[in-house]
Design a protein around this motif. Structure first.
Motif, PDB file in Angstrom:
ATOM      1  N   GLU A 176       0.820  -1.209   0.000  1.00  0.00           N
ATOM      2  CA  GLU A 176       0.000   0.000   0.000  1.00  0.00           C
ATOM      3  C   GLU A 176       0.861   1.270   0.000  1.00  0.00           C
ATOM      4  OE1 GLU A 176      -3.298   0.272  -0.239  1.00  0.00           O
ATOM      5  OE2 GLU A 176      -3.437  -1.898  -0.469  1.00  0.00           O
ATOM      6  N   ILE A 177       2.128   1.131   0.395  1.00  0.00           N
ATOM      7  CA  ILE A 177       3.037   2.273   0.413  1.00  0.00           C
ATOM      8  C   ILE A 177       3.720   2.456  -0.930  1.00  0.00           C
ATOM      9  CG2 ILE A 177       5.230   3.116   1.376  1.00  0.00           C
ATOM     10  CD1 ILE A 177       4.331   1.955   4.065  1.00  0.00           C
ATOM     11  N   VAL A 178       4.255   1.379  -1.453  1.00  0.00           N
ATOM     12  CA  VAL A 178       4.982   1.459  -2.716  1.00  0.00           C
ATOM     13  C   VAL A 178       4.053   1.843  -3.861  1.00  0.00           C
ATOM     14  CG1 VAL A 178       6.362   0.157  -4.379  1.00  0.00           C
ATOM     15  CG2 VAL A 178       6.719  -0.174  -1.930  1.00  0.00           C
ATOM     16  N   GLU A 209      10.558  -1.957  -8.251  1.00  0.00           N
ATOM     17  CA  GLU A 209      11.050  -1.767  -6.891  1.00  0.00           C
ATOM     18  C   GLU A 209      12.559  -1.967  -6.868  1.00  0.00           C
ATOM     19  OE1 GLU A 209       8.953  -3.942  -3.909  1.00  0.00           O
ATOM     20  OE2 GLU A 209       6.986  -3.582  -4.816  1.00  0.00           O
ATOM     21  N   ALA A 210      13.292  -0.857  -7.117  1.00  0.00           N
ATOM     22  CA  ALA A 210      14.750  -0.922  -7.147  1.00  0.00           C
ATOM     23  C   ALA A 210      15.319   0.466  -6.914  1.00  0.00           C
ATOM     24  CB  ALA A 210      15.244  -1.479  -8.489  1.00  0.00           C
ATOM     25  N   PRO A 234      12.463  -4.488   0.784  1.00  0.00           N
ATOM     26  CA  PRO A 234      11.030  -4.833   0.749  1.00  0.00           C
ATOM     27  C   PRO A 234      10.468  -5.142   2.129  1.00  0.00           C
ATOM     28  CG  PRO A 234      12.187  -5.885  -1.058  1.00  0.00           C
ATOM     29  CD  PRO A 234      13.238  -5.268  -0.200  1.00  0.00           C
ATOM     30  N   ALA A 235       9.302  -4.569   2.396  1.00  0.00           N
ATOM     31  CA  ALA A 235       8.562  -4.766   3.650  1.00  0.00           C
ATOM     32  C   ALA A 235       9.310  -4.220   4.863  1.00  0.00           C
ATOM     33  CB  ALA A 235       8.228  -6.235   3.866  1.00  0.00           C
ATOM     34  N   GLU A 236      10.402  -3.455   4.640  1.00  0.00           N
ATOM     35  CA  GLU A 236      11.141  -2.891   5.772  1.00  0.00           C
ATOM     36  C   GLU A 236      11.388  -1.384   5.634  1.00  0.00           C
ATOM     37  OE1 GLU A 236      14.719  -4.893   6.806  1.00  0.00           O
ATOM     38  OE2 GLU A 236      13.798  -6.895   6.836  1.00  0.00           O
TER      39      GLU A 236
END
Length: 290
Positions: A176-178, A209-210, A234-236
């Motif tokens: 939901e953030i990305v 996502e990079a 990711p996820a952090e």
């Protein structure tokens, strides 16, 4: 005879009301003329909306408005000195809004300062130690605003930190953030910043996502931020620099004094940090610098 003398010496209600009206008009005219002159100063100095951001304008002009508002009153009491100047200030703010001199953001933020300074001016005008006939100081803003406008302003970097607990695991919160899908109307809540005229967020997209990729954050009114990813786990964690595409922002979207990338405000960078909670949720920390 005593009653007749007292009646002759006391101000009649009609004359007091007339004095209030004349004073309020005089204060209004002084404020409007002052704003018109700052427009001339800004053109003369080739600066963008800086003259009204000076202490001379925000403090001395409202004081002058308050001074002139109370000056015609024959016997101003405490209430007259403190609150009659507000009539001039509020009318001047209304004129500025109607003519488009200022946006709602600046009007709301400047109003408390102007009201207080006008009350100070009205109090001085009604003081016996400062006879209201001494009006020469009213030209001070005309002399000081051009000088103060040439002083270089200080640059300050501010950090804003927002923390929220989300009832979803980090992997779900991360998605939901990305990639922020288009925000529906029923998802919006009343907020002060949107009531003041700031554009509301619309969506955000990140194709890959990079590190080095660009996340596009869109707001109403054509406002677009390009967020270049500088760190991604990711996820952090997600870190990025912020660049507003000011060339794509219509002039009517933001008040000149808060235009992103303008002389008064700009964005630098931001980050999201996600921390898992024992109940399966996620603690999200958003930090932005401007």
């Amino acid at each position: 005879m005593n009653g007749e003398a007292e009646a002759a010496g006391a101000p009649r209600p009609r004359s007091a009301a007339r004095a209030v009206l004349l004073g309020a008009i005089a204060g209004l005219l002084y404020g409007v003329i002052g704003r018109l002159l700052t427009l001339g100063v800004e053109e003369w100095l080739r600066i963008s909306s800086f003259a009204v951001m000076t202490v001379s304008f925000l403090a001395l002009v409202p004081m002058g408005m308050g001074w002139l508002a109370v000056r015609p009153h024959p016997a101003p009491g405490v209430a007259v000195r403190a609150f009659v100047p507000w009539l001039s200030v509020l009318a001047c703010l209304a004129v500025a809004a109607l003519l488009g001199w200022e946006g709602s953001i600046c009007l709301v933020m400047g109003a408390p300062v102007m009201l207080v300074m006008s009350s100070i001016g009205g109090t001085l005008a009604g003081s016996r130690r400062h006879p209201p006939r001494h009006d020469a100081w009213l030209v001070l803003p005309l002399l000081l605003v051009p000088l103060e406008s040439r002083w270089p302003g200080r640059t300050q970097v501010r950090e804003v930190r927002v923390e929220r607990d989300v009832h979803a695991p980090p992997a779900v919160a991360w998605r939901e953030i990305v990639q922020v899908p288009a925000i529906r109307e029923e998802e919006r809540r009343p907020a002060l910043f949107t009531a003041l005229g700031f554009p509301r967020p619309v969506s955000a997209t990140l194709a890959i996502e990079a590190v080095g990729e660009v996340r596009h954050a869109r707001f109403e009114g054509g406002v677009l931020f390009e967020e270049t990813v500088t760190a991604l786990v990711p996820a952090e964690r997600l870190e990025f620099t912020l660049r507003a595409r000011s060339d794509l922002i219509p002039p009517s979207s933001l008040d000149p004094h808060v235009t992103i990338g303008g002389p008064f405000f700009d964005t630098l960078d931001g980050s999201y940090a996600l921390q898992p909670l024992e109940d399966g949720g996620t603690h999200v920390v958003l930090v932005s610098r401007h």
